[in-house]
Design an enzyme around this catalytic site. Structure first.
Site, PDB file in Angstrom:
ATOM      1  N   CYS A  63       3.538 -11.278  -0.289  1.00 36.01           N
ATOM      2  CA  CYS A  63       4.610 -10.754  -1.261  1.00 36.01           C
ATOM      3  C   CYS A  63       5.352 -12.133  -1.558  1.00 36.01           C
ATOM      4  CB  CYS A  63       5.541  -9.919  -0.600  1.00 36.01           C
ATOM      5  SG  CYS A  63       4.350  -8.279  -0.233  1.00 36.01           S
TER       6      CYS A  63
HETATM    7  N1  LIG Z   1       1.038  -6.127   2.206  1.00 41.10           N
HETATM    8  C1  LIG Z   1       2.391  -5.956   2.072  1.00 41.10           C
HETATM    9  O1  LIG Z   1       3.310  -6.037   2.973  1.00 41.10           O
HETATM   10  C2  LIG Z   1       3.192  -5.429   0.729  1.00 41.10           C
HETATM   11  C3  LIG Z   1       4.772  -5.005   0.763  1.00 41.10           C
HETATM   12  C4  LIG Z   1       5.152  -4.497  -0.238  1.00 41.10           C
HETATM   13  C5  LIG Z   1       4.293  -4.590  -1.419  1.00 41.10           C
HETATM   14  N2  LIG Z   1       3.379  -4.923  -1.532  1.00 41.10           N
HETATM   15  C6  LIG Z   1       2.437  -4.844  -2.874  1.00 41.10           C
HETATM   16  O2  LIG Z   1       1.345  -3.888  -2.957  1.00 41.10           O
HETATM   17  C7  LIG Z   1       0.334  -4.152  -3.593  1.00 41.10           C
HETATM   18  C8  LIG Z   1      -0.901  -3.883  -2.673  1.00 41.10           C
HETATM   19  O3  LIG Z   1      -0.851  -4.745  -1.734  1.00 41.10           O
HETATM   20  P1  LIG Z   1      -1.708  -4.507  -0.422  1.00 41.10           P
HETATM   21  O4  LIG Z   1      -0.968  -5.406   0.671  1.00 41.10           O
HETATM   22  O5  LIG Z   1      -1.792  -3.104   0.231  1.00 41.10           O
HETATM   23  O6  LIG Z   1      -3.129  -5.106  -0.776  1.00 41.10           O
HETATM   24  P2  LIG Z   1      -4.411  -5.025  -0.222  1.00 41.10           P
HETATM   25  O7  LIG Z   1      -5.461  -6.264  -0.472  1.00 41.10           O
HETATM   26  O8  LIG Z   1      -4.188  -4.840   1.315  1.00 41.10           O
HETATM   27  O9  LIG Z   1      -5.078  -3.452  -0.644  1.00 41.10           O
HETATM   28  C9  LIG Z   1      -5.346  -3.440  -2.067  1.00 41.10           C
HETATM   29  C10 LIG Z   1      -6.573  -2.407  -1.943  1.00 41.10           C
HETATM   30  O10 LIG Z   1      -7.049  -2.211  -3.205  1.00 41.10           O
HETATM   31  C11 LIG Z   1      -8.177  -2.337  -3.283  1.00 41.10           C
HETATM   32  N3  LIG Z   1      -8.810  -2.626  -4.893  1.00 41.10           N
HETATM   33  C12 LIG Z   1      -8.682  -3.594  -5.633  1.00 41.10           C
HETATM   34  N4  LIG Z   1      -9.162  -3.157  -7.039  1.00 41.10           N
HETATM   35  C13 LIG Z   1      -9.086  -1.813  -6.874  1.00 41.10           C
HETATM   36  C14 LIG Z   1      -9.685  -1.091  -7.976  1.00 41.10           C
HETATM   37  N5  LIG Z   1      -9.696  -1.470  -9.077  1.00 41.10           N
HETATM   38  N6  LIG Z   1      -9.915   0.263  -7.474  1.00 41.10           N
HETATM   39  C15 LIG Z   1      -9.679   0.899  -6.470  1.00 41.10           C
HETATM   40  N7  LIG Z   1      -9.118  -0.062  -5.477  1.00 41.10           N
HETATM   41  C16 LIG Z   1      -9.018  -1.258  -5.596  1.00 41.10           C
HETATM   42  C17 LIG Z   1      -8.861  -3.521  -2.504  1.00 41.10           C
HETATM   43  O11 LIG Z   1     -10.186  -3.127  -2.123  1.00 41.10           O
HETATM   44  C18 LIG Z   1      -7.941  -3.058  -1.287  1.00 41.10           C
HETATM   45  O12 LIG Z   1      -8.282  -2.356  -0.468  1.00 41.10           O
HETATM   46  C19 LIG Z   1       0.482  -5.559  -4.156  1.00 41.10           C
HETATM   47  O13 LIG Z   1       1.129  -5.630  -5.258  1.00 41.10           O
HETATM   48  C20 LIG Z   1       1.564  -5.943  -3.135  1.00 41.10           C
HETATM   49  O14 LIG Z   1       2.351  -7.071  -3.699  1.00 41.10           O
HETATM   50  C21 LIG Z   1       2.331  -5.009  -0.364  1.00 41.10           C
END
Ligand SMILES: NC(=O)c1ccc[n+]([C@@H]2O[C@H](COP(=O)([O-])OP(=O)(O)OC[C@H]3O[C@@H](n4cnc5c(N)ncnc54)[C@H](O)[C@@H]3O)[C@@H](O)[C@H]2O)c1
Length: 435
Positions: free
Chosen positions: A274
C-alpha cells in the site's frame, strides 16, 4: 418492490449471495466476515492453490485463523472457485484484486479491468457491485461504471455501484476487518444506501460520503499521510545522524505532547502493498489534471533512498573494524516488510539485500515468516535463528523487528549490528549502529 428495496430486505434477512473477487489479504478476511454474519459467500480467484486451500479450510493469511475459515467452509457458508460464470448467481459482487504500479510508476488497472469484465458478463438487474481495491479518484465512475453500463443497465437505477476502500492492517490484532470503520461512497444515493447497509451488517461502523471519488480520495489521503510523515521522520533521522542526536529519543519525548503530534518512526524504507504504491496513484491522477503532487514525490525520494542509507551504515560499521563490504558476510534479521507478518511485497529488505550483494557482500537472512526468498534469481533459505548466531557474520542488519527474535542475544553474539528499527533500544555498545 424496487431493486434497492429487494437488496435491503435481502441484507436484513441475510438472504444475499455475496461474491468476492480476489481472495488475498483484503478479500479473504472480508469473505469470512460476511459468512460469519450469515450470508452465503463465494470467493473467486485465479489462483488454483488458494481456492483449493480455502475449500480445505486452510488459511494462508495469519489474520484469518484456519479454524475460523474451516467453520464457515464446513457450514457451507463459504466456498472458493475459479469459475467466474458463477458470478451470475451473486447478488453482491465485491472486487478486491491488486492495484500495482507499472514500471513507469503509472497505475496498473489491468486486474481491476479483468474483474470488471467478468462482472459485466454476469451483470443483471438488482445486483450491487462494490470496488474495494485502492485506486485513484475517478476509477469507479470513469473506468468501472461505463463498462458495466455498456449493456444498457443503468447504475443506481437497475444495478448499484459503490466504492469502499479497505483499511485492513495485516498483523494488527487490535483493529480488524470487523472493528475498522468502513467508508462508503456510491455513484448515487441508492447505491450508497445499499452498500452502507451491507457493511453495517458486518462492521462496527460505516461512514458514508457523497461520491465514489470522495471515497477513493479518502483512502489515498490516509496512505499519503503515512508516506509523507514517514518520509519526514526518515529525513529527520538522517539529519539527527549528522548532528549526533538520537532520533529515537527525540520521538519518544515528542510523543508525550498530548495534542498536535503523532509519532512516526524511521526505518529501512517503505514496504508492503500500500504505502509505497498508493500515493503514486494519486500523483498520477493529479498530473492528468495539471497538478504536481510535490509532497508525494519528495516523500518517495526520501523513503526510496533509505535502503541505500542502510547499506551506508553497514559500510560505516565494517569500516569501524577496518573491513571492506566486498567479501564480508552480512546477515539480515527479518525480510518481511513489517513486524510479525510474512509479506515481502515491496519490502526494503529486498533492496538492501540486492544493494549489498551488488557490492560484493555475501548475504544471508533469518525470518521465521519467510522460509525462502528469491534474491538475484537465486533461491535462498531462511537460516534458523540459533544457526545464524552460531555461524556469526561480519555485520548483521535488523531490517524487521519481529517479536520472535531475541535482540539481547543478537547484540551479545554478533560482532556488528546495524539496527534500522530501534529493536536494541537501551543498549549502548560500540558494535551497534543505528539508523
Ligand atoms: N494488503 C493490505 O494490507 C491492503 C490494505 C488495504 C487495501 N489494500 C488494497 O486491496 C487490494 C487487494 O490487495 P491484497 O493485499 O488483498 O492483494 P493480494 O495480492 O493479497 O490478493 C489479491 C487476490 O486477487 C487475485 N486475483 C488477481 N486477479 C484476479 C482476477 N482477475 N480474478 C479473480 N482474482 C484475481 C489474486 O490471485 C489474489 O489472490 C489492492 O488494491 C490493495 O492496494 C490492501
Amino acid at each position: 418492490m424496487n431493486a434497492n428495496t429487494a437488496l435491503l430486505d435481502g441484507i436484513r434477512a441475510r438472504r444475499l449471495r455475496i461474491g468476492i473477487i480476489g481472495l488475498g489479504y483484503v478479500g479473504l478476511p472480508l469473505a469470512v466476515e460476511f459468512a460469519h454474519a450469515g450470508f452465503d459467500v463465494t470467493g473467486f480467484d485465479v489462483d488454483e492453490k488458494k481456492t483449493s486451500d480455502i475449500n480445505a479450510g486452510r488459511s494462508y493469511i495469519p489474520d484469518v485463523p484456519s479454524a475460523d475459515l474451516e467453520t464457515v467452509v464446513k457450514a457451507r457458508k463459504f466456498d472458493a472457485t475459479l469459475d467466474m460464470s458463477r458470478l451470475q448467481s451473486m447478488d453482491v459482487i465485491d472486487i478486491c484484486v491488486p492495484t500495482p504500479l507499472r514500471k513507469t510508476r503509472d497505475p496498473d488497472l489491468s486486474y481491476v479491468i479483468t474483474a470488471v469484465e467478468a462482472t459485466v458478463a454476469a451483470l443483471r438487474p438488482g445486483q450491487l457491485v462494490i470496488l474495494e481495491s485502492t485506486t485513484y479518484p475517478g476509477t469507479t465512475d470513469e473506468v468501472v461504471q461505463p463498462r458495466l453500463e455498456a449493456g444498457g443497465l443503468r447504475a443506481d437505477v437497475d444495478f448499484f455501484l459503490a466504492f469502499s476502500p479497505e483499511r485492513v492492517d495485516p498483523g494488527n490484532s487490535q483493529f480488524t476487518t470487523k472493528t475498522i470503520p468502513k467508508v462508503v461512497g456510491g455513484v448515487g444515493p441508492a447505491s450508497t444506501e445499499a452498500a452502507a447497509a451491507l457493511y453495517e451488517s458486518v462492521v462496527s461502523s460505516v461512514v458514508t460520503v457523497s461520491s465514489t471519488r470522495v471515497a477513493e480520495m479518502v483512502k489515498l489521503l490516509e496512505n499519503t499521510f503515512r508516506a509523507v510523515n514517514i518520509g519526514l521522520v526518515n529525513e529527520i533521522a538522517l539529519m539527527c545522524n549528522k548532528m549526533n542526536i538520537d532520533v529515537w529519543e527525540v520521538i519518544d519525548a515528542a510523543k508525550t505532547k498530548p495534542f498536535g503530534f503523532m509519532p512516526f518512526y524511521p526505518g529501512p524504507g517503505l514496504g508492503g502493498h500500500c504505502i509505497p504504491i498508493d500515493p503514486f496513484y494519486l500523483s498520477w491522477k493529479a498530473r492528468q489534471n495539471g497538478f504536481e503532487a510535490r509532497f508525494i514525490e519528495l516523500a518517495g525520494q526520501v523513503n526510496g533512498a533509505m535502503p541505500e542509507y542502510v547499506v551506508q551504515r553497514v559500510v560505516d560499521a565494517l569500516n569501524s573494524v577496518k573491513k571492506p563490504l566486498n567479501g564480508s558476510r552480512v546477515h539480515l534479521f527479518g525480510v518481511a516488510y513489517k513486524r510479525d507478518v510474512g509479506d515481502v511485497r515491496e519490502s526494503p529488505a529486498l533492496d538492501i539485500a540486492a544493494l549489498l550483494a551488488k557490492r560484493g557482500a555475501s548475504v544471508s537472512y533469518s525470518d521465521p515468516y519467510v522460509p525462502y526468498l528469491v534474491l538475484g534469481g537465486q533461491r535462498r533459505e531462511s537460516m534458523a535463528f540459533e544457526a545464524s548466531l552460531a555461524a556469526g557474520s561480519d555485520c548483521a542488519v535488523i531490517c524487521t523487528d519481529h517479536t520472535a527474535f531475541d535482540y539481547q542475544r543478537i547484540a551479545a553474539s554478533l560482532a556488528l549490528v546495524v539496527d534500522t528499527r530501534n529493536a536494541l533500544k537501551g543498549l549502548e555498545l560500540p558494535s551497534i549502529f543505528r539508523v
